[in-house]
Design a protein around this motif. Structure first.
Motif, PDB file in Angstrom:
ATOM      1  N   ASN B  85      18.666  82.796  65.107  1.00 30.56           N
ATOM      2  CA  ASN B  85      18.778  83.319  66.473  1.00 30.56           C
ATOM      3  C   ASN B  85      20.124  82.954  67.091  1.00 30.56           C
ATOM      4  O   ASN B  85      20.751  83.769  67.769  1.00 30.56           O
ATOM      5  CB  ASN B  85      17.666  82.751  67.352  1.00 30.56           C
ATOM      6  N   THR B  86      20.553  81.697  66.863  1.00 30.47           N
ATOM      7  CA  THR B  86      21.829  81.238  67.403  1.00 30.47           C
ATOM      8  C   THR B  86      22.967  82.126  66.898  1.00 30.47           C
ATOM      9  O   THR B  86      23.832  82.551  67.672  1.00 30.47           O
ATOM     10  CB  THR B  86      22.092  79.787  66.977  1.00 30.47           C
ATOM     11  N   LEU B  87      22.935  82.409  65.586  1.00 29.57           N
ATOM     12  CA  LEU B  87      24.005  83.227  65.003  1.00 29.57           C
ATOM     13  C   LEU B  87      23.973  84.641  65.571  1.00 29.57           C
ATOM     14  O   LEU B  87      25.008  85.195  65.943  1.00 29.57           O
ATOM     15  CB  LEU B  87      23.852  83.278  63.477  1.00 29.57           C
ATOM     16  N   PHE B  88      22.769  85.225  65.644  1.00 29.39           N
ATOM     17  CA  PHE B  88      22.662  86.583  66.175  1.00 29.39           C
ATOM     18  C   PHE B  88      23.196  86.633  67.610  1.00 29.39           C
ATOM     19  O   PHE B  88      24.007  87.488  67.968  1.00 29.39           O
ATOM     20  CB  PHE B  88      21.207  87.069  66.163  1.00 29.39           C
ATOM     21  N   PHE B  89      22.727  85.681  68.418  1.00 28.41           N
ATOM     22  CA  PHE B  89      23.114  85.656  69.824  1.00 28.41           C
ATOM     23  C   PHE B  89      24.637  85.569  69.969  1.00 28.41           C
ATOM     24  O   PHE B  89      25.256  86.326  70.721  1.00 28.41           O
ATOM     25  CB  PHE B  89      22.443  84.472  70.519  1.00 28.41           C
ATOM     26  N   ASP B 165       8.302  90.869  74.865  1.00 29.19           N
ATOM     27  CA  ASP B 165       8.171  91.347  73.492  1.00 29.19           C
ATOM     28  C   ASP B 165       8.934  90.393  72.563  1.00 29.19           C
ATOM     29  O   ASP B 165      10.148  90.273  72.672  1.00 29.19           O
ATOM     30  CB  ASP B 165       8.758  92.772  73.438  1.00 29.19           C
ATOM     31  N   PRO B 166       8.225  89.706  71.637  1.00 24.09           N
ATOM     32  CA  PRO B 166       8.908  88.719  70.796  1.00 24.09           C
ATOM     33  C   PRO B 166      10.085  89.301  70.001  1.00 24.09           C
ATOM     34  O   PRO B 166      11.074  88.615  69.768  1.00 24.09           O
ATOM     35  CB  PRO B 166       7.806  88.236  69.838  1.00 24.09           C
ATOM     36  N   GLY B 167       9.964  90.576  69.624  1.00 21.60           N
ATOM     37  CA  GLY B 167      11.041  91.172  68.845  1.00 21.60           C
ATOM     38  C   GLY B 167      12.240  91.550  69.688  1.00 21.60           C
ATOM     39  O   GLY B 167      13.309  91.897  69.181  1.00 21.60           O
ATOM     40  N   MET B 168      12.080  91.494  70.995  1.00 22.24           N
ATOM     41  CA  MET B 168      13.093  92.028  71.907  1.00 22.24           C
ATOM     42  C   MET B 168      13.682  90.931  72.797  1.00 22.24           C
ATOM     43  O   MET B 168      14.763  91.108  73.357  1.00 22.24           O
ATOM     44  CB  MET B 168      12.371  93.075  72.778  1.00 22.24           C
ATOM     45  N   ALA B 169      12.978  89.800  72.909  1.00 25.67           N
ATOM     46  CA  ALA B 169      13.319  88.793  73.917  1.00 25.67           C
ATOM     47  C   ALA B 169      14.761  88.309  73.791  1.00 25.67           C
ATOM     48  O   ALA B 169      15.516  88.316  74.767  1.00 25.67           O
ATOM     49  CB  ALA B 169      12.353  87.619  73.832  1.00 25.67           C
ATOM     50  N   GLY B 254       6.533  82.297  72.303  1.00 25.36           N
ATOM     51  CA  GLY B 254       6.432  81.480  71.084  1.00 25.36           C
ATOM     52  C   GLY B 254       7.766  80.792  70.868  1.00 25.36           C
ATOM     53  O   GLY B 254       8.264  80.097  71.751  1.00 25.36           O
ATOM     54  N   PHE B 255       8.367  81.044  69.719  1.00 27.18           N
ATOM     55  CA  PHE B 255       9.704  80.509  69.460  1.00 27.18           C
ATOM     56  C   PHE B 255      10.696  81.645  69.253  1.00 27.18           C
ATOM     57  O   PHE B 255      11.750  81.460  68.672  1.00 27.18           O
ATOM     58  CB  PHE B 255       9.686  79.612  68.225  1.00 27.18           C
ATOM     59  N   ALA B 256      10.327  82.843  69.741  1.00 29.60           N
ATOM     60  CA  ALA B 256      11.074  84.046  69.387  1.00 29.60           C
ATOM     61  C   ALA B 256      12.528  84.008  69.839  1.00 29.60           C
ATOM     62  O   ALA B 256      13.387  84.593  69.191  1.00 29.60           O
ATOM     63  CB  ALA B 256      10.384  85.276  69.962  1.00 29.60           C
ATOM     64  N   SER B 257      12.816  83.335  70.953  1.00 30.59           N
ATOM     65  CA  SER B 257      14.207  83.336  71.406  1.00 30.59           C
ATOM     66  C   SER B 257      14.785  81.926  71.440  1.00 30.59           C
ATOM     67  O   SER B 257      15.752  81.662  72.146  1.00 30.59           O
ATOM     68  CB  SER B 257      14.321  84.006  72.782  1.00 30.59           C
ATOM     69  N   ASP B 258      14.192  81.019  70.666  1.00 33.69           N
ATOM     70  CA  ASP B 258      14.753  79.669  70.576  1.00 33.69           C
ATOM     71  C   ASP B 258      16.098  79.701  69.868  1.00 33.69           C
ATOM     72  O   ASP B 258      16.267  80.374  68.857  1.00 33.69           O
ATOM     73  CB  ASP B 258      13.805  78.759  69.785  1.00 33.69           C
ATOM     74  N   VAL B 259      17.062  78.964  70.402  1.00 30.33           N
ATOM     75  CA  VAL B 259      18.339  78.771  69.707  1.00 30.33           C
ATOM     76  C   VAL B 259      18.518  77.273  69.501  1.00 30.33           C
ATOM     77  O   VAL B 259      17.737  76.472  70.020  1.00 30.33           O
ATOM     78  CB  VAL B 259      19.531  79.332  70.513  1.00 30.33           C
ATOM     79  N   LEU B 260      19.559  76.892  68.751  1.00 28.30           N
ATOM     80  CA  LEU B 260      19.726  75.468  68.438  1.00 28.30           C
ATOM     81  C   LEU B 260      19.798  74.614  69.701  1.00 28.30           C
ATOM     82  O   LEU B 260      19.172  73.554  69.776  1.00 28.30           O
ATOM     83  CB  LEU B 260      20.980  75.266  67.582  1.00 28.30           C
ATOM     84  N   ALA B 261      20.514  75.106  70.724  1.00 28.48           N
ATOM     85  CA  ALA B 261      20.659  74.296  71.938  1.00 28.48           C
ATOM     86  C   ALA B 261      19.322  74.075  72.637  1.00 28.48           C
ATOM     87  O   ALA B 261      19.078  72.997  73.189  1.00 28.48           O
ATOM     88  CB  ALA B 261      21.656  74.948  72.890  1.00 28.48           C
ATOM     89  N   SER B 262      18.426  75.078  72.613  1.00 22.90           N
ATOM     90  CA  SER B 262      17.135  74.888  73.281  1.00 22.90           C
ATOM     91  C   SER B 262      16.213  74.022  72.424  1.00 22.90           C
ATOM     92  O   SER B 262      15.386  73.274  72.944  1.00 22.90           O
ATOM     93  CB  SER B 262      16.488  76.237  73.602  1.00 22.90           C
ATOM     94  N   ILE B 263      16.367  74.098  71.097  1.00 24.84           N
ATOM     95  CA  ILE B 263      15.581  73.228  70.212  1.00 24.84           C
ATOM     96  C   ILE B 263      15.984  71.766  70.429  1.00 24.84           C
ATOM     97  O   ILE B 263      15.130  70.882  70.536  1.00 24.84           O
ATOM     98  CB  ILE B 263      15.798  73.642  68.739  1.00 24.84           C
ATOM     99  N   ILE B 264      17.290  71.524  70.540  1.00 28.99           N
ATOM    100  CA  ILE B 264      17.775  70.162  70.793  1.00 28.99           C
ATOM    101  C   ILE B 264      17.154  69.621  72.077  1.00 28.99           C
ATOM    102  O   ILE B 264      16.682  68.482  72.124  1.00 28.99           O
ATOM    103  CB  ILE B 264      19.318  70.147  70.892  1.00 28.99           C
ATOM    104  N   PHE B 265      17.106  70.477  73.104  1.00 32.38           N
ATOM    105  CA  PHE B 265      16.535  70.021  74.375  1.00 32.38           C
ATOM    106  C   PHE B 265      15.039  69.743  74.251  1.00 32.38           C
ATOM    107  O   PHE B 265      14.534  68.746  74.763  1.00 32.38           O
ATOM    108  CB  PHE B 265      16.795  71.043  75.488  1.00 32.38           C
ATOM    109  N   LYS B 266      14.323  70.624  73.554  1.00 29.55           N
ATOM    110  CA  LYS B 266      12.874  70.432  73.412  1.00 29.55           C
ATOM    111  C   LYS B 266      12.560  69.148  72.647  1.00 29.55           C
ATOM    112  O   LYS B 266      11.643  68.408  73.020  1.00 29.55           O
ATOM    113  CB  LYS B 266      12.253  71.635  72.692  1.00 29.55           C
TER     114      LYS B 266
END
Lengths: 278, 305
Positions: B85-89, B165-169, B254-266
């Motif tokens: 997700n991070t790379l795509f974003f 929408d998880p595929g769109m978020a 869910g975790f559909a739009s999680d990126v590394l920075a948000s995972i670090i925070f969680k």
């Protein structure tokens, strides 16, 4: 031919106004409309003018919420932004000046460190650990130092590019006149950096004032909230009161709006002078 | 140009003064205040992160556990997805900002009615609080009664679920990020365009070049410094992006739009400091592996022009 050009100028401009009105202006009017509505009307989330304007009531309620947290946050954010930007301007210009003027074997290393500071994302928990060790965690001056540390690279790069265009003969003349390093820097060089200083002030103020992540990590807690954290803290509390949440957004946008109105035309000129130099 | 050139291309001009004068006029201690702050609060934590990513850590106490954190990181499907997700974003927002920023700048540097207003309105979102923008678009993008879908249905179009929408978020957040950041890209390109000498374009037009040819052979190559600045700055920003994603989706649904920075925070919020720091190291590796070689390559190409 001339006429066609004139028509094109107007047509593309008017088309642009229509498109930007939909894409850029509507969201802001939505914020303003919602901020003025009653709680019930705001909850509908419609794009419509408020039937009853509740500007004053909503404003007072936001300001009073949680023991005047918005006021505290405004004071904190102002101190944070002004001190870290001032320090960034002076320290960044000093580094860039010596780095550009004096060639030593360390220049390569220093340039690499500056690039590293731009690229590498800060390591969160180790930074908290270091701040705790220094007694700076959860303090405003701790966060000021953090913003300086994280902003130095970009600031120095902007200054370095600009200082390269100042002729060295100017330094030499000042040195021959007997100026010491402090006098040379602050009296001769620093005033010449005016346009790029404006760019640094604008960009870093926007970044630091609007920063959410660093205060969230390094200055948690209601008592020392910054403006961006008020939104975060109110989001739960104002869950059903969109009017107050949007009033809050409106209030904390005003300082940057003033900065923008004051320096709008300097942004491009400063960028031209400092950043994108041929 | 190069805000981000690896090394200054200008050599110190001549040796008209003796070197002892030079070192006196440009004293090394000018580095000191900046170096101390930067060293203690940025370099030191970065170095420490490599060590603490190998530990189970409570801030007061640590236990060395080798690569367990990284193994855990890459055995959880949502953490792997977060990396992609991070790379795509980052690539989506950076690429879009380059194209839109360049087109807008070329358009706005020509003869256009209400130019000043248009420049201002496009730059304006840069000033607004990122969290505020996120909160606003979260409501505008509500699938049922949000303003965007309500307007689309007025034209008989059924709008997508956007953030729900998880595929769109993640894509929806990325669009808002472009909306918010395209003003900076446009300003950098406007500065780049202003630096192109007028004689070049005049000469080209005199030689009978078409507008397309002029763009391909003059504007585009001379804008290369601006392009590389926009690419690098927006990639760096995109790879570590947190504020907007957190304000809009908190990484969900869910975790559909999680990126590394948000995972670090969680992980940090949950008290898994070692795992959070391992996430930081992964982000460090991803960012450095992409941006460092890219920056070198862009700088090398820049010299050619």
């Amino acid at each position: 031919m001339k006429r066609e050009k004139l028509i094109f100028t107007y047509l593309s401009g008017i088309l642009g106004i229509i498109v930007t009105a939909v894409l850029f202006v509507v969201p802001f009017i939505f914020i303003i409309f919602t901020a003025l509505k009653t709680k019930g009307e705001a909850a509908l989330l419609e794009f419509s003018p408020p039937t009853e304007i509740r500007f004053f009531e909503n404003l007072v309620e936001v300001i009073q919420a949680r023991d005047f947290m918005v006021i505290t946050a405004f004071i904190n954010s102002t101190i944070l932004t002004v001190s870290s930007v001032a320090a960034l301007v002076i320290l960044g210009a000093m580094v860039a000046f010596v780095l550009q003027r004096r060639m030593t074997k360390f220049n390569g290393l220093i340039n690499a460190l500056i690039l590293a500071g731009l690229i590498i994302p800060p390591a969160v928990v180790p930074t908290i650990w270091v701040l705790q060790g220094l007694g700076l965690f959860k303090t405003l001056h701790g966060l000021i130092f953090i913003q300086i540390a994280f902003g130095l690279s970009f600031t120095t790069l902007l200054f370095r590019a600009f200082i390269a265009s100042i002729p060295k003969e100017l330094d030499e003349a000042a040195i021959i006149d007997g100026a010491g390093p402090l006098k040379l820097f602050f009296r001769v060089i620093f005033p010449l950096l005016k346009s790029v200083i404006f760019t640094v002030i604008i960009l870093q103020s926007i970044f630091i004032f609007n920063d959410f992540q660093n205060p969230l990590y390094f200055l948690p807690g209601d008592e020392n909230a910054t403006v961006q954290l008020t939104l975060y803290n109110f989001q739960a509390q104002f869950n059903t009161s969109f009017n107050l949440l949007y009033m809050n957004i409106l209030i904390i946008t005003i300082p940057m709006l003033i900065l923008f109105l004051l320096f709008n035309n300097r942004i491009v000129s400063g960028m031209t002078a400092g950043a994108v130099k041929g | 140009m190069a805000v981000i050139g690896t090394a200054s291309k200008t050599k110190a001009s001549g040796k008209s003064l003796q070197s002892r004068h030079v070192s006196k006029a440009y004293p090394g201690w000018f580095y000191a205040p900046a170096a101390i702050i930067y060293g203690v609060l940025f370099l030191l934590p970065t170095l420490l992160s490599f060590f603490f990513s190998l530990t189970r850590w409570t801030l007061f106490d640590w236990e060395f556990i080798g690569f367990d954190n990284f193994l855990q990181f890459f055995s959880e499907p949502f953490l792997i997805q977060g990396t992609f997700n991070t790379l795509f974003f980052a690539f989506f927002t950076s690429g879009t900002k380059v194209v839109l920023g360049m087109l807008l700048a070329i358009w706005l540097s020509g003869p256009v009615f209400a130019k000043g207003y248009l420049r201002a309105v496009i730059f304006f979102p840069v000033l607004v609080s990122t969290v505020g923008v996120g909160i606003t678009f979260k409501e505008l993008m509500q699938p049922q009664d949000g303003v965007i879908n309500a307007s689309l249905s007025f034209f008989g179009i059924e709008g997508p679920g956007w953030l729900a929408d998880p595929g769109m978020a993640l894509f929806s957040v990325a669009i808002v990020d472009v909306w918010r950041g395209v003003g900076i890209a446009t300003v950098i390109y406007l500065a780049g365009l202003a630096a192109i000498p007028q004689e070049y374009t005049e000469a080209a037009l005199m030689d009978g070049a078409t507008k397309l040819k002029k763009f391909r052979h003059i504007t585009l190559p001379l804008l290369f410094p601006a392009t590389s600045t926009v690419i690098i700055l927006s990639l760096i920003g995109g790879l570590r992006s947190f504020d907007l994603i957190w304000a809009m989706t908190k990484g969900g649904p869910g975790f559909a739009s999680d990126v590394l920075a948000s995972i670090i925070f969680k992980q940090y919020q949950a008290g898994f400091y070692g795992l959070s720091t391992a996430g930081n190291v992964v982000l460090f590796i991803v960012v450095t592996a992409i941006v460092y070689p890219l920056n070198r390559w862009l700088n090398k190409r820049e010299v050619d022009y």
